[in-house]
Structure formats: C-alpha cells, structure tokens
Scaffold this motif. Structure first.
Motif, PDB file in Angstrom:
ATOM      1  N   LEU A 150       0.920  -1.228   0.070  1.00  0.00           N
ATOM      2  CA  LEU A 150       0.144   0.066  -0.032  1.00  0.00           C
ATOM      3  C   LEU A 150       0.973   1.073   0.067  1.00  0.00           C
ATOM      4  CD1 LEU A 150      -2.765   1.432   0.157  1.00  0.00           C
ATOM      5  CD2 LEU A 150      -2.711   1.049   2.589  1.00  0.00           C
ATOM      6  N   PHE A 151       1.939   1.088   0.711  1.00  0.00           N
ATOM      7  CA  PHE A 151       2.772   2.460   0.984  1.00  0.00           C
ATOM      8  C   PHE A 151       3.354   2.612  -0.546  1.00  0.00           C
ATOM      9  CE2 PHE A 151       3.362   1.575   5.596  1.00  0.00           C
ATOM     10  CZ  PHE A 151       2.259   2.342   5.816  1.00  0.00           C
ATOM     11  N   ASP A 152       3.935   1.674  -1.321  1.00  0.00           N
ATOM     12  CA  ASP A 152       4.408   1.729  -2.511  1.00  0.00           C
ATOM     13  C   ASP A 152       3.508   2.441  -3.376  1.00  0.00           C
ATOM     14  OD1 ASP A 152       6.876   0.688  -1.760  1.00  0.00           O
ATOM     15  OD2 ASP A 152       6.182  -1.326  -2.414  1.00  0.00           O
ATOM     16  N   LEU A 153       2.395   2.141  -3.289  1.00  0.00           N
ATOM     17  CA  LEU A 153       1.189   2.864  -4.316  1.00  0.00           C
ATOM     18  C   LEU A 153       0.922   4.060  -3.778  1.00  0.00           C
ATOM     19  CD1 LEU A 153      -0.951  -0.161  -5.074  1.00  0.00           C
ATOM     20  CD2 LEU A 153       0.674   0.627  -6.423  1.00  0.00           C
ATOM     21  N   ALA A 154       0.814   4.314  -2.491  1.00  0.00           N
ATOM     22  CA  ALA A 154       0.145   5.712  -2.017  1.00  0.00           C
ATOM     23  C   ALA A 154       1.199   6.730  -1.578  1.00  0.00           C
ATOM     24  CB  ALA A 154      -0.741   5.389  -0.727  1.00  0.00           C
ATOM     25  N   LEU A 155       2.292   6.452  -1.385  1.00  0.00           N
ATOM     26  CA  LEU A 155       3.480   7.468  -0.963  1.00  0.00           C
ATOM     27  C   LEU A 155       4.065   7.934  -2.435  1.00  0.00           C
ATOM     28  CD1 LEU A 155       5.381   5.966   2.135  1.00  0.00           C
ATOM     29  CD2 LEU A 155       3.241   7.259   1.997  1.00  0.00           C
ATOM     30  N   SER A 156       3.449   8.859  -3.055  1.00  0.00           N
ATOM     31  CA  SER A 156       3.791   9.596  -4.029  1.00  0.00           C
ATOM     32  C   SER A 156       3.192  10.967  -4.085  1.00  0.00           C
ATOM     33  CB  SER A 156       3.491   8.784  -5.436  1.00  0.00           C
ATOM     34  OG  SER A 156       2.056   8.622  -5.657  1.00  0.00           O
ATOM     35  N   ARG A 211      11.568   7.885   5.639  1.00  0.00           N
ATOM     36  CA  ARG A 211      12.204   8.890   4.858  1.00  0.00           C
ATOM     37  C   ARG A 211      11.448   8.934   3.643  1.00  0.00           C
ATOM     38  NH1 ARG A 211      18.506   8.463   2.599  1.00  0.00           N
ATOM     39  NH2 ARG A 211      18.348   9.993   1.317  1.00  0.00           N
ATOM     40  N   LYS A 212      10.811   7.812   3.140  1.00  0.00           N
ATOM     41  CA  LYS A 212      10.142   8.090   1.870  1.00  0.00           C
ATOM     42  C   LYS A 212       8.769   9.011   2.060  1.00  0.00           C
ATOM     43  CE  LYS A 212       7.680   5.392  -1.952  1.00  0.00           C
ATOM     44  NZ  LYS A 212       7.584   3.997  -2.337  1.00  0.00           N
ATOM     45  N   LEU A 213       8.329   8.807   3.287  1.00  0.00           N
ATOM     46  CA  LEU A 213       6.986   9.599   3.676  1.00  0.00           C
ATOM     47  C   LEU A 213       7.344  10.919   3.745  1.00  0.00           C
ATOM     48  CD1 LEU A 213       3.980   9.840   4.428  1.00  0.00           C
ATOM     49  CD2 LEU A 213       4.830   9.272   6.718  1.00  0.00           C
ATOM     50  N   ASP A 214       8.462  11.306   4.850  1.00  0.00           N
ATOM     51  CA  ASP A 214       8.773  12.733   4.865  1.00  0.00           C
ATOM     52  C   ASP A 214       9.457  13.381   3.490  1.00  0.00           C
ATOM     53  OD1 ASP A 214       8.629  12.266   7.558  1.00  0.00           O
ATOM     54  OD2 ASP A 214      10.506  12.079   8.139  1.00  0.00           O
ATOM     55  N   GLN A 215      10.061  12.763   2.794  1.00  0.00           N
ATOM     56  CA  GLN A 215      10.344  13.273   1.646  1.00  0.00           C
ATOM     57  C   GLN A 215       9.373  13.635   0.583  1.00  0.00           C
ATOM     58  OE1 GLN A 215      13.527  10.591  -0.177  1.00  0.00           O
ATOM     59  NE2 GLN A 215      14.896  11.970   0.674  1.00  0.00           N
ATOM     60  N   THR A 216       8.328  12.634   0.451  1.00  0.00           N
ATOM     61  CA  THR A 216       7.225  13.060  -0.163  1.00  0.00           C
ATOM     62  C   THR A 216       6.611  14.253   0.360  1.00  0.00           C
ATOM     63  OG1 THR A 216       6.865  10.727  -0.771  1.00  0.00           O
ATOM     64  CG2 THR A 216       5.044  12.228  -1.203  1.00  0.00           C
ATOM     65  N   THR A 217       6.031  14.216   1.657  1.00  0.00           N
ATOM     66  CA  THR A 217       5.652  15.313   2.226  1.00  0.00           C
ATOM     67  C   THR A 217       6.047  16.712   1.862  1.00  0.00           C
ATOM     68  OG1 THR A 217       4.546  13.743   3.693  1.00  0.00           O
ATOM     69  CG2 THR A 217       4.307  16.034   4.591  1.00  0.00           C
ATOM     70  N   LEU A 218       7.332  16.505   2.060  1.00  0.00           N
ATOM     71  CA  LEU A 218       8.306  17.845   2.037  1.00  0.00           C
ATOM     72  C   LEU A 218       8.096  18.307   0.441  1.00  0.00           C
ATOM     73  CD1 LEU A 218      11.384  17.117   4.395  1.00  0.00           C
ATOM     74  CD2 LEU A 218       9.527  18.732   4.597  1.00  0.00           C
ATOM     75  N   LYS A 219       8.213  17.472  -0.319  1.00  0.00           N
ATOM     76  CA  LYS A 219       8.239  18.009  -1.769  1.00  0.00           C
ATOM     77  C   LYS A 219       6.776  18.601  -2.142  1.00  0.00           C
ATOM     78  CE  LYS A 219      11.378  14.616  -3.587  1.00  0.00           C
ATOM     79  NZ  LYS A 219      11.532  13.284  -4.640  1.00  0.00           N
ATOM     80  N   LEU A 220       5.744  18.125  -1.452  1.00  0.00           N
ATOM     81  CA  LEU A 220       4.421  18.741  -1.616  1.00  0.00           C
ATOM     82  C   LEU A 220       4.397  20.199  -1.082  1.00  0.00           C
ATOM     83  CD1 LEU A 220       1.967  15.645  -1.320  1.00  0.00           C
ATOM     84  CD2 LEU A 220       2.281  16.865  -3.455  1.00  0.00           C
ATOM     85  N   VAL A 221       4.828  20.159   0.335  1.00  0.00           N
ATOM     86  CA  VAL A 221       4.593  21.451   0.987  1.00  0.00           C
ATOM     87  C   VAL A 221       5.603  22.352   0.334  1.00  0.00           C
ATOM     88  CG1 VAL A 221       5.454  22.344   3.323  1.00  0.00           C
ATOM     89  CG2 VAL A 221       4.292  20.389   3.090  1.00  0.00           C
ATOM     90  N   PHE A 222       6.727  22.187  -0.102  1.00  0.00           N
ATOM     91  CA  PHE A 222       7.646  23.223  -0.870  1.00  0.00           C
ATOM     92  C   PHE A 222       7.162  23.552  -2.118  1.00  0.00           C
ATOM     93  CE2 PHE A 222      11.754  20.945   0.944  1.00  0.00           C
ATOM     94  CZ  PHE A 222      11.544  21.608   2.249  1.00  0.00           C
ATOM     95  N   SER A 223       6.233  22.885  -2.799  1.00  0.00           N
ATOM     96  CA  SER A 223       5.526  23.351  -3.952  1.00  0.00           C
ATOM     97  C   SER A 223       4.383  24.285  -3.614  1.00  0.00           C
ATOM     98  CB  SER A 223       5.236  21.931  -4.782  1.00  0.00           C
ATOM     99  OG  SER A 223       6.223  21.140  -5.354  1.00  0.00           O
ATOM    100  N   GLN A 224       3.604  23.852  -2.577  1.00  0.00           N
ATOM    101  CA  GLN A 224       2.691  24.652  -2.080  1.00  0.00           C
ATOM    102  C   GLN A 224       3.103  25.859  -1.636  1.00  0.00           C
ATOM    103  OE1 GLN A 224      -0.490  24.190  -2.258  1.00  0.00           O
ATOM    104  NE2 GLN A 224      -1.463  25.842  -0.779  1.00  0.00           N
ATOM    105  N   ARG A 250      -2.463  11.672   5.061  1.00  0.00           N
ATOM    106  CA  ARG A 250      -3.356  10.642   4.980  1.00  0.00           C
ATOM    107  C   ARG A 250      -3.091   9.954   3.753  1.00  0.00           C
ATOM    108  NH1 ARG A 250      -8.826  13.338   7.418  1.00  0.00           N
ATOM    109  NH2 ARG A 250      -7.805  13.985   9.642  1.00  0.00           N
ATOM    110  N   ILE A 251      -3.441   8.771   3.570  1.00  0.00           N
ATOM    111  CA  ILE A 251      -3.275   8.153   2.388  1.00  0.00           C
ATOM    112  C   ILE A 251      -4.524   7.204   1.975  1.00  0.00           C
ATOM    113  CG2 ILE A 251      -1.032   7.342   2.562  1.00  0.00           C
ATOM    114  CD1 ILE A 251      -1.734   4.914   3.803  1.00  0.00           C
ATOM    115  N   SER A 252      -4.998   6.896   0.755  1.00  0.00           N
ATOM    116  CA  SER A 252      -5.993   6.299   0.456  1.00  0.00           C
ATOM    117  C   SER A 252      -5.725   4.606   0.239  1.00  0.00           C
ATOM    118  CB  SER A 252      -6.816   6.752  -0.741  1.00  0.00           C
ATOM    119  OG  SER A 252      -5.858   6.558  -1.859  1.00  0.00           O
ATOM    120  N   ASP A 253      -6.626   3.613   0.693  1.00  0.00           N
ATOM    121  CA  ASP A 253      -6.314   2.401   0.392  1.00  0.00           C
ATOM    122  C   ASP A 253      -6.891   1.908  -0.887  1.00  0.00           C
ATOM    123  OD1 ASP A 253      -8.975   2.340   0.798  1.00  0.00           O
ATOM    124  OD2 ASP A 253      -9.356   1.161   2.762  1.00  0.00           O
ATOM    125  N   GLU A 254      -6.825   0.513  -1.097  1.00  0.00           N
ATOM    126  CA  GLU A 254      -7.336   0.075  -2.460  1.00  0.00           C
ATOM    127  C   GLU A 254      -8.642   0.618  -2.999  1.00  0.00           C
ATOM    128  OE1 GLU A 254      -6.083  -1.497  -0.045  1.00  0.00           O
ATOM    129  OE2 GLU A 254      -4.364  -2.428  -0.641  1.00  0.00           O
TER     130      GLU A 254
END
Length: 663
Positions: free
Chosen positions: A406-412, A467-480, A442-446
């Motif tokens: 689930l994390f492989d799919l949702a953490l993007s 690390r994957k969750l933090d980097q994904t979150t930071l990229k979104l926040v920086f873009s915002q 928050r993430i969404s399931d199948e």
C-alpha cells in the motif's frame, strides 16, 4: 539592552595611545619649525643691524661716499642681501640690487627697514634671502633629530605590542561575554587561563556552573513531579492513572483498534505477607523487565503496573493474531524466571487478552481483560486466555507485506493527501491569532477510503518507510509554498530516524537553501518528543542548522512518555505541543493539571511556548487557559480540512440549457 562596542578594548587603547604620540610628535615638529624660523630671523636681523651700523658710520663721516660704493656691494652679497635702498628726505641716495637673487627667491625674500641713528630721517630698506632657504635635508646634519624620531617610533611599536599582550586576557573575557549573550553558554562555560581580570573570569565561570546546576535541578524536580504522578517508583512502568489516560485517548482516535493484556501474579498477596520486602520486590522488577523488553518492538505501546501484583499492556494498531502471539511470548518468557518458594512455579502467571476498537468504553475494556484473567486462572496452569466479544465490530487488519504494498502505491506526490488545522496563540484578553497550520498526512487504500496517520504511522516505522513519507510530504509542502499567494505558515511533522543518514541531512539542507529566506521563515518542523530525546545527539546539530536557516522547531506529543525536559534549554525550540491524552477531560483530572504545570515551569526561563493539542470542549479550554498555556489547537477551534490535493469546485449546471454539456 545596552549597546556593546564593536571595537576591542586593546584596539581602542592602541588607537588612543598612537593618536596621543603622533599628536605630540606633530606639536613638537610644528614648534621646532617656528623655533628655527624665529632663530633664523634673529640671526638675519643681527647681521643687517651690523651692516646698517657700518653704513650709518660711513654716512656720518665727512668723506667721499664713492668709497662706500666700492666695498658695500661685496658686504651685501656676503649677507645674501637681494636689494638695499637708502632713503633720505630728499629721496633715494643709494640703491643696490642682486638680480640673480631677486629672480630665484622673489617670493621668499625677507624685508626689513632700519632707521639710521646718526643720520636722522635716513632709512635702510633691505630685502634679504631668508635663512635656511637654500638648505636641503642632510642625514649628517639632522642625524640626532632623525635618530630621535626613529627611537620614538620604535618605542611606540614596542609599547603597543606590550599593551596588546597585557590586554589579550581582557579581550578573551570580552569575547566570552559576547558568546554567552549570543546564547552559547555551554560552549563557553569554562574559562581560559589567559583571561583577565582573573577574578571576573572565575566569578563568571562560577555563576555559569551554578546556573547549569540550578537548571538541571529544576529539570530533575519537574521530572520528579511527573514521575511520581504517572510512573510506578519500583518498576519504572506507568501507573494506573497514566494507563487509563492513554487507553481512553486511544479509544477516541478515529479507526482505532488494538489489544489490552492484563498480566496477574497469582498469590501475590501471600507472597508479600510471607516473604521479605527485598525478595518480592526483586521478583516484581524482574517480571516487569521481561514484559518491558517484549513491548519494545511496538512504538506506541504502554506498559503499566495497574495494581500491586498486576501489569497491563496497551498495544495499539495491532491485529488479534499479533496480540495473541505477544501473549504466548509473555508466558514463555515468564516461565523461565526463578520464582520464590511461596509461589507455585507451574501456576503463578495468568494473562487476559481483549481487543478494542473505536468508541468503546475504557471501563468495559478493563473488565474484559480481568474476566479473561479469571478464565486463564481456572485452567490451573501458567496460561493466557482471550475474551470472546460476540458483537465485536470487524476490523480489517493488515500485515507488513500488505502495508508495504500500500505504501509503494500511496506514497507519491500525486496520491498523498495533506490536511491542515490552524494553531492559535492567545495573549491575555486579546483575540486569538492563527500562528501556523499543522499539516497531517493521509493515504487512501485500495478501495479509495482515507486512512489517517494515526493508523499507519506504526506500520511506517515497522517497514522502514519513514524517509519516503517525509520526502514526499516535504516536496508537496515546498511546491505549495512556492505557488501559494497567501503567506501561511505551515508545520510539517517529521521522523527523526532519517536524520541518521548524512545524505538525507544534506538533501534537506540543499532543498531549504533553494527557497527564499522569507519562504523558509514560513516553515516549522515538528518532531515527536520520545524520538527526539532518544536521538538527541543526532538531532542537536541538525536542529541548529534548521533554526539558522530561519525555520522554527516544534516538539509534538509532549507528555506521552515521561522524559526530562532539559532539552528545552539546549535546543532552539519554539513550541511544545502537549499530547492529546493530557488534554482529554482535563477539567476532571487534577493529576494532568499538575503535569502541565510542571512543563510550564520548565519553560519559564526560555522563549519556548506551550500549546495544547486536541482541545474539543469549552470546559477543557477554560481550564487550559487558566493554567497559562500560550495557545491551543483542536476541533474546539476549527476542524481539519484538506489542503492537498486542492479540491476543485464543481460547475453548476442550469437545467434546460441547450449546450449544457459544452465546456
């Protein structure tokens, strides 16, 4: 605050002494020039007076004046006379001009007029080359003067060097004071042996040492209060008050599930009556140590001594199978302990297991666990039993493999959901002001259902995707931050585990340096208190870097675990956010109020502010504001709302339009 001079003490004194010496030399030089000029003028006057006296005698003698015309020019040339005019009432009776001197020294001629004493109404007007006009600098002639100047300069340089050496200690003391005022007290707590004055240096070191001792004593006292309020003094585990608070807080979480284990030492009362205190206390500590070791792999587990001879375990966000496996492990490990003679080695440990889900009552869960303990006790052996819940709401459990998929799919960046909730600051009677927005992932399931962070953060730590969750979150926040026209301040929750890797620290630093300074000031980074204290050595330099870049530091879930708050004194922390379990029904819990007062006391000497998280009712906020908290956050003020991805407004379609399907 009083202005501190930018120049060093030695620099100021050296400049002062140099100025005094140079000014003295200049005054002596100017005085010498005027003295030489005066002496030269007097010398010329004496010569001209002698020449005038000779001319006066010759004019007074009744003889031919032609003889004077023969020798007088030579006398005048010998005295550097450029022009001479002898006048009488009838006019000029004699005139002499030296054309070569008049052409060369026309501007420097010295003019003087003398009356003739023996010949009344006769005057002699001279124009003479001034003294020293044709002299040039000669080292031999001015050797003494040159030597005096060089000697003065040499003594000046040596004196300045000596003065700098004498004042170097005061410079060290001044620099140490500057660093202490800048907040670097620990780095400059010890004095240098070369500091001067020695007494001031020693007094400063002594005061810093006493200040550190006072701070540590204050921190120890606050920790002592919290420890005696929420911890068992013998085993170091949580007490009944803390366990009930954590369990009730866990039951209020959306989508909460997990299990509770009650471990009972059968025959404990008899053991206490028949054995020595040291014996049964040592046995109780060994039992507690075994149970505590087994719960280390569960990040949010709570281990408590519920009664004198009973322990309880709260294991959130774990499946029934995992709870059952943990109960079996507890029985197997406890069987290996050497039991006192009073206890039956084959029938002294019984464990009751029950599962909970959202919105169940705390008392009901405790009763179920105790009922399961009684069931295990009836079997007559060391065993565990599970409470069968007939109307138990089914909960979908996920294993490590399913969570990882689930994390492989949702953490993007295009699938992760970010929600925001405002955090307010209060100042006496002034209206509350939004300081920043706390961001939640928050993430969404199948099936497309939204899963809150409280449900999957434990799984994130288990599969190692922090690390994957933090980097994904930071990229979104920086873009915002780059695209947002409003200057909102955001707080991002991060793990401390990724900061153990040097490449991650370098990546975050480079990403922040690419942002403008004004944008970086709109960022705050929040860390869980338990993780921050455990990784303090790793996080301390990184937090200073983040603070130096203009970001603020926030500590989350303060009070969830009983730790010393001494880190507030050594880290650049802006806010402490209390855990929700401390805020829940605080108007009915005096022990939680005492806990919060101790945290507020530990922040008195710092600029750190304390904020309550999870405020839901008016009564809770009334008590919290009376305690003196600096701010609040929760559904009482405003509920969470989705920030990313942005929700587009649907277009309204008016019925009856012919081209209603066209865009």
């Amino acid at each position: 605050m009083r202005h501190t001079p930018t120049l060093k003490l030695s620099t100021r004194l050296v400049a002062f002494v140099t100025m005094i010496v140079v000014c003295a030399m200049f005054i002596l030089f100017v005085g010498g020039v005027f003295t030489f000029k005066k002496m030269g003028g007097q010398y010329v006057d004496q010569n001209l007076q002698r020449v005038t006296s000779i001319i006066d005698q010759e004019l007074a003698t009744p003889q031919d004046f032609d003889s004077v015309r023969r020798w007088l020019p030579k006398l005048l040339q010998a005295n550097n006379v450029a022009e001479l005019k002898i006048t009488s009432p009838a006019g000029i009776i004699y005139s002499f001009k030296n054309k070569s001197l008049l052409q060369e020294e026309e501007l420097l001629l010295y003019e003087k007029r003398y009356p003739l004493e023996r010949n009344h109404d006769y005057f002699a007007d001279y124009q003479v080359v001034p003294p020293y006009a044709n002299n040039s600098y000669s080292f031999e002639a001015f050797f003494s003067l040159t030597l005096a100047v060089l000697l003065v300069m040499f003594c000046l340089l040596k004196g300045l060097q000596w003065l700098k050496a004498q004042l170097y200690g005061s410079e060290l003391l001044e620099e140490r004071g500057r660093m202490i005022l800048a907040g670097q007290v620990e780095e400059y707590a010890k004095s240098d042996e070369r500091e001067w004055p020695y007494t001031a240096s020693e007094a400063l070191s002594l005061l810093i040492e006493e200040l550190n001792d006072a701070r540590q004593e204050r921190s120890r006292f606050d920790t002592f209060i919290r420890t005696h309020t929420f911890l068992d003094q013998l085993t170091g585990a949580a007490n009944r008050v803390l366990f009930d608070s954590r369990l009730e807080s866990a039951l209020q979480e959306a989508g909460a599930y997990g299990g509770v284990l009650a471990i009972e030492i059968t025959g404990w009362d008899e053991l206490v009556e028949t054995s020595e205190k040291t014996e049964y206390e040592a046995f109780l500590v060994s039992v507690g140590q075994v149970l505590m070791n087994l719960t280390q792999k569960y990040p949010n587990a709570v281990f408590a001594r519920y009664y004198s001879g009973q322990f309880t375990l709260l294991i959130p966000h774990q499946s029934e199978k995992e709870i059952s496996t943990l109960a079996s492990q507890c029985i197997n490990q406890l069987k290996k302990l050497a039991t006192p003679l009073t206890l039956d080695a084959e029938n002294w440990c019984h464990i009751g297991v029950t599962n909970y889900s959202q919105e169940e009552r705390r008392g009901k869960i405790i009763n179920e666990a105790e009922t399961a303990v009684k069931t295990a006790r009836l079997e007559g052996a060391n065993n565990w039993a599970k409470f069968n819940k007939y109307k138990h709401k089914p909960v979908e459990y996920r294993g490590g493999v399913r969570w990882r998929n689930l994390f492989d799919l949702a953490l993007s960046p295009n699938k992760l959901f970010i929600y925001e909730q405002p955090c307010y600051l209060i100042d006496n009677d002034k209206p509350k002001v939004i300081d920043h927005y706390d961001l939640f992932t928050r993430i969404s399931d199948e099936r497309g259902d939204i899963i809150k962070a409280s449900r999957f953060l434990t799984a994130i730590e288990q599969v190692g995707y922090e690390r994957k969750l933090d980097q994904t979150t930071l990229k979104l926040v920086f873009s915002q931050l780059k695209s947002e026209w409003q200057e909102n301040h955001y707080s991002v929750n991060l793990f401390t585990t990724p900061f153990k890797k040097k490449d991650y620290r370098r990546w975050l630093r480079d990403e922040l340096l690419q942002l403008p300074s004004e944008t970086r000031k709109r960022l705050s980074f929040a860390f869980i208190e338990r993780n921050l204290v455990s990784d303090l050595d790793v996080m301390r330099p990184m937090l200073k870097v983040l603070s130096g870049l203009g970001c603020r530091i926030i500590v989350n879930q303060v009070g969830r675990t009983i730790v010393s708050t001494h880190y507030v004194k050594i880290l650049p922390i802006s806010y402490l956010k209390l855990h929700r379990s401390l805020i829940k029904q605080i108007d009915r819990r005096s022990e939680n109020q005492l806990f919060i007062r101790s945290i507020l006391g530990s922040c008195i000497d710092s600029s750190t502010k304390v904020i309550a998280v999870g405020v839901e009712t008016e009564s809770e906020w009334s008590v919290l504001s009376h305690l003196g908290l600096d701010g609040g956050q929760g559904r009482y003020f405003l509920e969470e709302k989705q920030l990313l991805p942005t929700i587009e407004k649907t277009r309204l379609i008016k019925p009856g339009r012919r081209n209603r399907w066209r865009k």
